[in-house]
Motif scaffolding. Sequence first.
Motif, PDB file in Angstrom:
ATOM      1  N   VAL A 261       0.866  -1.171   0.000  1.00  0.00           N
ATOM      2  CA  VAL A 261       0.000   0.000   0.000  1.00  0.00           C
ATOM      3  C   VAL A 261       0.904   1.223   0.000  1.00  0.00           C
ATOM      4  O   VAL A 261       1.714   1.421   0.912  1.00  0.00           O
ATOM      5  CB  VAL A 261      -0.939   0.013   1.210  1.00  0.00           C
ATOM      6  N   LEU A 262       0.761   2.071  -1.016  1.00  0.00           N
ATOM      7  CA  LEU A 262       1.676   3.177  -1.260  1.00  0.00           C
ATOM      8  C   LEU A 262       1.144   4.456  -0.627  1.00  0.00           C
ATOM      9  O   LEU A 262       0.251   5.105  -1.153  1.00  0.00           O
ATOM     10  CB  LEU A 262       1.861   3.363  -2.763  1.00  0.00           C
ATOM     11  N   SER A 263       1.720   4.820   0.513  1.00  0.00           N
ATOM     12  CA  SER A 263       1.315   6.037   1.209  1.00  0.00           C
ATOM     13  C   SER A 263       2.487   7.013   1.223  1.00  0.00           C
ATOM     14  O   SER A 263       3.473   6.841   0.496  1.00  0.00           O
ATOM     15  CB  SER A 263       0.828   5.710   2.629  1.00  0.00           C
ATOM     16  N   ALA A 317       4.001   7.112  -7.053  1.00  0.00           N
ATOM     17  CA  ALA A 317       3.552   5.732  -7.210  1.00  0.00           C
ATOM     18  C   ALA A 317       3.973   5.149  -8.563  1.00  0.00           C
ATOM     19  O   ALA A 317       4.263   3.956  -8.674  1.00  0.00           O
ATOM     20  CB  ALA A 317       2.040   5.658  -7.046  1.00  0.00           C
ATOM     21  N   ARG A 318       4.004   5.997  -9.586  1.00  0.00           N
ATOM     22  CA  ARG A 318       4.446   5.528 -10.909  1.00  0.00           C
ATOM     23  C   ARG A 318       5.875   4.981 -10.851  1.00  0.00           C
ATOM     24  O   ARG A 318       6.209   3.994 -11.524  1.00  0.00           O
ATOM     25  CB  ARG A 318       4.381   6.676 -11.912  1.00  0.00           C
ATOM     26  N   GLN A 319       6.713   5.616 -10.054  1.00  0.00           N
ATOM     27  CA  GLN A 319       8.100   5.164  -9.969  1.00  0.00           C
ATOM     28  C   GLN A 319       8.199   3.827  -9.240  1.00  0.00           C
ATOM     29  O   GLN A 319       9.043   2.988  -9.582  1.00  0.00           O
ATOM     30  CB  GLN A 319       8.953   6.236  -9.287  1.00  0.00           C
ATOM     31  N   ILE A 320       7.343   3.625  -8.254  1.00  0.00           N
ATOM     32  CA  ILE A 320       7.297   2.320  -7.588  1.00  0.00           C
ATOM     33  C   ILE A 320       6.792   1.267  -8.571  1.00  0.00           C
ATOM     34  O   ILE A 320       7.349   0.167  -8.669  1.00  0.00           O
ATOM     35  CB  ILE A 320       6.403   2.364  -6.346  1.00  0.00           C
ATOM     36  N   ARG A 321       5.741   1.614  -9.327  1.00  0.00           N
ATOM     37  CA  ARG A 321       5.165   0.667 -10.285  1.00  0.00           C
ATOM     38  C   ARG A 321       6.211   0.216 -11.303  1.00  0.00           C
ATOM     39  O   ARG A 321       6.244  -0.965 -11.697  1.00  0.00           O
ATOM     40  CB  ARG A 321       3.981   1.323 -10.999  1.00  0.00           C
ATOM     41  N   VAL A 326       5.515  -6.806  -7.679  1.00  0.00           N
ATOM     42  CA  VAL A 326       4.556  -7.165  -6.648  1.00  0.00           C
ATOM     43  C   VAL A 326       3.274  -6.352  -6.815  1.00  0.00           C
ATOM     44  O   VAL A 326       3.321  -5.199  -7.291  1.00  0.00           O
ATOM     45  CB  VAL A 326       5.171  -6.915  -5.248  1.00  0.00           C
ATOM     46  N   PRO A 327       2.085  -6.895  -6.495  1.00  0.00           N
ATOM     47  CA  PRO A 327       0.855  -6.097  -6.575  1.00  0.00           C
ATOM     48  C   PRO A 327       0.933  -4.845  -5.713  1.00  0.00           C
ATOM     49  O   PRO A 327       1.456  -4.872  -4.587  1.00  0.00           O
ATOM     50  CB  PRO A 327      -0.218  -7.065  -6.055  1.00  0.00           C
ATOM     51  N   LEU A 328       0.388  -3.755  -6.229  1.00  0.00           N
ATOM     52  CA  LEU A 328       0.424  -2.452  -5.551  1.00  0.00           C
ATOM     53  C   LEU A 328      -0.984  -1.907  -5.379  1.00  0.00           C
ATOM     54  O   LEU A 328      -1.821  -2.028  -6.273  1.00  0.00           O
ATOM     55  CB  LEU A 328       1.239  -1.450  -6.367  1.00  0.00           C
TER      56      LEU A 328
END
Length: 412
Positions: A261-263, A317-321, A326-328
């Motif tokens: 979960v991206l916070s 979040a785009r950079q994490i994606r 792994v599912p985000l």
Amino acid sequence: MSTEMNSPLAAAYQPLRVGPIQLKNRFIKAATNEGMSPNGIPSQQLVQFHAGVAAGGAALTTVAYCAVSDDGCTLPNQIQLNRQTLPHLRALTDAVHAAGGKASAQITHGGCFVFTRAPGQGRPLSASGGFNKIGLMSGMFFKKQMSEADMQRIAVDFARGARLAQEAGFDAVEIHMGHGYLLSQFLSPRYNQRKDAYGGSLENRLRFPRQVLRAVLDAVGNELAVICKFSMVEGARGGNHIDEGVQIARALAEEGAHLLVLSAGLNAESITTMFGSSFPPENRAVVTNPVMKFAMYLQQLAEKPREFKPLYLLKYARQIRAAVDVPLAYLGGLTSAEGVVELVDEGFEALALGRVLIHDPNWVNALGQGVARQSGCTACNRCVAMMYTEGGTSCVLGLPGDPILNSLPAAG
């Protein structure tokens, strides 16, 4: 659900596999501190709150802040995961399941970010010792640097808490590694000044959070979804930036987390980074806890005003994606059908909603049925202030015609 299979929204209503469980759609109720567990015991109000979210269409509802240790609660109205709370938590999960949803327990420890002292508790634990600025509001002016024995004990507490959550009927656990709580205090260079194997480089700062994740996965990972929530950026001077956020995501994925979960943000230093908008001064008027009222006053002095913008964390979040497989779960300013479509198109498997579902727990159903496209939530953040009142979290705007909201006890 009347969403046509070929409509742009349809993908958000398809099932999603998260570790050992399957969700009926992609919508998750994000953890939002409810303030509905007096003396650590979940109330009937809390049961109905989450059952209402499940009945409103969210596939997974997250019960916020379940402390794994007696010294881990930040406030007295938060859940403690122990034998005493199990029957109450079982009533909650039974109600959520009866309403067609699944339930996740957010398991955590506050570290030095605590405003209550457990019986016999000494200095609050943290990555590093010394002066505790949070303690100015609680009388705990110094914090203790955790020893390896402390870390082992807390890791065992997390694993035990996860097993208790499983016994209580939860389908998932969410390990809170963000916002300035204990595991975040290890990840953050603002808090972690250690000179040993648990401090310095990000690899070292990740060592204890990874140990906790491994312990939880070993305890329940074959039966429950194990989710990690963390701050992609901390939004405060000397804190982690997105480059570190990417590395944290890679490490958690490598360790085996089922969903991230991206916070963003830290509770004490950068709360507008977390919520994407400012907290109006009038919010303090509804807060009954004098400590929290004063904390909000200091927070408003420290941070610049910020106007809410939809999908305000998407650039991070785009950079994490792009960095992990792994599912985000995207979290942060999702308020419209157009936003749902954009996030699904960008490859985010899950869509986490906080304030939108406090405002209207039926929004997921309404969106899928074509009767709503835009949330009525204004991001005024009054619901955040309501967390610290005797009535607990609620939207001050209200929805008089909503049967789910009308079924809930009055708050405030």
